[in-house]
Design an enzyme around this catalytic site. Structure first.
Site, PDB file in Angstrom:
ATOM      1  N   VAL A   5       0.871  -1.175   0.000  1.00 42.10           N
ATOM      2  CA  VAL A   5       0.000   0.000   0.000  1.00 42.10           C
ATOM      3  C   VAL A   5       0.910   1.228   0.000  1.00 42.10           C
ATOM      4  O   VAL A   5       1.928   1.254   0.701  1.00 42.10           O
ATOM      5  CB  VAL A   5      -1.007  -0.014   1.171  1.00 42.10           C
ATOM      6  CG1 VAL A   5      -0.329  -0.040   2.515  1.00 42.10           C
ATOM      7  CG2 VAL A   5      -1.965   1.157   1.085  1.00 42.10           C
ATOM      8  N   GLY A   7       1.305   5.153   0.781  1.00 42.76           N
ATOM      9  CA  GLY A   7       0.743   6.277   1.536  1.00 42.76           C
ATOM     10  C   GLY A   7       1.407   7.573   1.115  1.00 42.76           C
ATOM     11  O   GLY A   7       2.641   7.626   0.985  1.00 42.76           O
ATOM     12  N   TYR A   8       0.613   8.610   0.903  1.00 39.73           N
ATOM     13  CA  TYR A   8       1.166   9.909   0.467  1.00 39.73           C
ATOM     14  C   TYR A   8       0.712  11.050   1.367  1.00 39.73           C
ATOM     15  O   TYR A   8       1.106  12.196   1.167  1.00 39.73           O
ATOM     16  CB  TYR A   8       0.742  10.196  -0.993  1.00 39.73           C
ATOM     17  CG  TYR A   8      -0.762  10.191  -1.156  1.00 39.73           C
ATOM     18  CD1 TYR A   8      -1.441   9.000  -1.405  1.00 39.73           C
ATOM     19  CD2 TYR A   8      -1.501  11.361  -1.020  1.00 39.73           C
ATOM     20  CE1 TYR A   8      -2.826   8.987  -1.517  1.00 39.73           C
ATOM     21  CE2 TYR A   8      -2.879  11.353  -1.122  1.00 39.73           C
ATOM     22  CZ  TYR A   8      -3.539  10.159  -1.375  1.00 39.73           C
ATOM     23  OH  TYR A   8      -4.912  10.141  -1.460  1.00 39.73           O
ATOM     24  N   GLY A   9      -0.163  10.756   2.325  1.00 39.93           N
ATOM     25  CA  GLY A   9      -0.680  11.785   3.240  1.00 39.93           C
ATOM     26  C   GLY A   9      -0.439  11.325   4.667  1.00 39.93           C
ATOM     27  O   GLY A   9       0.697  10.985   5.039  1.00 39.93           O
ATOM     28  N   SER A  10      -1.512  11.248   5.445  1.00 32.38           N
ATOM     29  CA  SER A  10      -1.339  10.843   6.845  1.00 32.38           C
ATOM     30  C   SER A  10      -0.807   9.415   6.960  1.00 32.38           C
ATOM     31  O   SER A  10      -0.222   9.057   7.979  1.00 32.38           O
ATOM     32  CB  SER A  10      -2.654  10.985   7.611  1.00 32.38           C
ATOM     33  OG  SER A  10      -3.598  10.044   7.158  1.00 32.38           O
ATOM     34  N   GLU A  81     -10.046   5.426   5.717  1.00 27.58           N
ATOM     35  CA  GLU A  81     -10.076   6.289   4.528  1.00 27.58           C
ATOM     36  C   GLU A  81     -11.487   6.362   3.915  1.00 27.58           C
ATOM     37  O   GLU A  81     -11.625   6.653   2.732  1.00 27.58           O
ATOM     38  CB  GLU A  81      -9.067   5.764   3.487  1.00 27.58           C
ATOM     39  CG  GLU A  81      -7.643   5.641   3.992  1.00 27.58           C
ATOM     40  CD  GLU A  81      -7.011   6.978   4.391  1.00 27.58           C
ATOM     41  OE1 GLU A  81      -7.317   7.993   3.746  1.00 27.58           O
ATOM     42  OE2 GLU A  81      -6.243   7.003   5.365  1.00 27.58           O
TER      43      GLU A  81
HETATM   44  C1  SIN Z   1      -2.799   8.658   2.342  1.00 25.67           C
HETATM   45  O1  SIN Z   1      -2.210   9.081   3.331  1.00 25.67           O
HETATM   46  O2  SIN Z   1      -2.217   7.868   1.544  1.00 25.67           O
HETATM   47  C2  SIN Z   1      -4.215   8.999   2.066  1.00 25.67           C
HETATM   48  C3  SIN Z   1      -4.648  10.329   2.542  1.00 25.67           C
HETATM   49  C4  SIN Z   1      -4.627  10.501   4.030  1.00 25.67           C
HETATM   50  O3  SIN Z   1      -5.088   9.616   4.758  1.00 25.67           O
HETATM   51  O4  SIN Z   1      -4.155  11.539   4.503  1.00 25.67           O
END
Ligand code: SIN
Length: 171
Positions: A5, A7-10, A81
């Site tokens: 997976v 992840g690009y944000g939190s 999410e």
């Molecule tokens: C992520 O982090 O990949 C999705 C967006 C988030 O949860 O901030």
């Protein structure tokens, strides 16, 4: 059975799930944008926060963190999410081992009900300064993400400009 997976944000800095492996990673053809509304984490349905999603952008790379997780973990991630994000399959470049793998990311598309879309940077920064929700202040989300991106060596103008404006507290 496991899957990667991205992840690009939190998901880069708030890791509330077990993983088998983790590695800095990159995807191509996407840009990270504070264009998604948050009703359940960094805002409320009445006063949504602003969080990141991905938008397609040719020639652009987006750095984040890849985790190899057991399939059961997706139940937790789907719930976390759930406010507009959907699973999407992508090619992920693992930056340390220089390998491409297939994996999943969560993207909130333009047609989801919580989508806010682009706005003036000053307005977005003010919005983030004002919002809070069950997971905490929207500002904390922005600052922790900016910090995590710096650690990854990612130069994300969009995020860093919002961070600069939010830290200044004004236009
Ligand atoms: C992520 O982090 O990949 C999705 C967006 C988030 O949860 O901030």
């Amino acid at each position: 059975m496991s899957d990667w997976v991205f992840g690009y944000g939190s998901l880069i800095y708030k890791v509330d799930f077990p993983y088998l492996e983790r590695e800095p990673a990159q995807i191509e053809g996407w840009a990270r944008r504070f264009w998604q509304g948050s009703h359940d984490h960094r805002g409320t349905p009445e006063a949504p926060g602003r969080v990141v999603t991905l938008v397609p952008e040719a020639g652009r790379a987006c750095r984040g963190m890849a985790y190899r997780v057991e399939h059961e973990v997706f139940e937790h991630l789907d719930h976390r999410e759930k406010n507009g994000y959907e699973r999407h399959r992508v090619a992920i470049r693992l930056l340390e081992r220089g390998e491409m793998v297939k994996g999943t990311l969560y993207v909130a598309g333009r047609d989801n009900p919580a989508f806010l879309g682009p706005a003036d940077e000053a307005d977005m920064a003010e919005h983030i300064l004002a919002a809070r929700g069950p997971s905490g202040d929207n500002l904390e989300y922005l600052l922790r993400l900016a910090e995590a991106l710096r650690e990854l060596g990612e130069n994300d103008d969009h995020v860093f400009e919002l961070e600069r404006r939010a830290r200044a507290g004004t236009r």
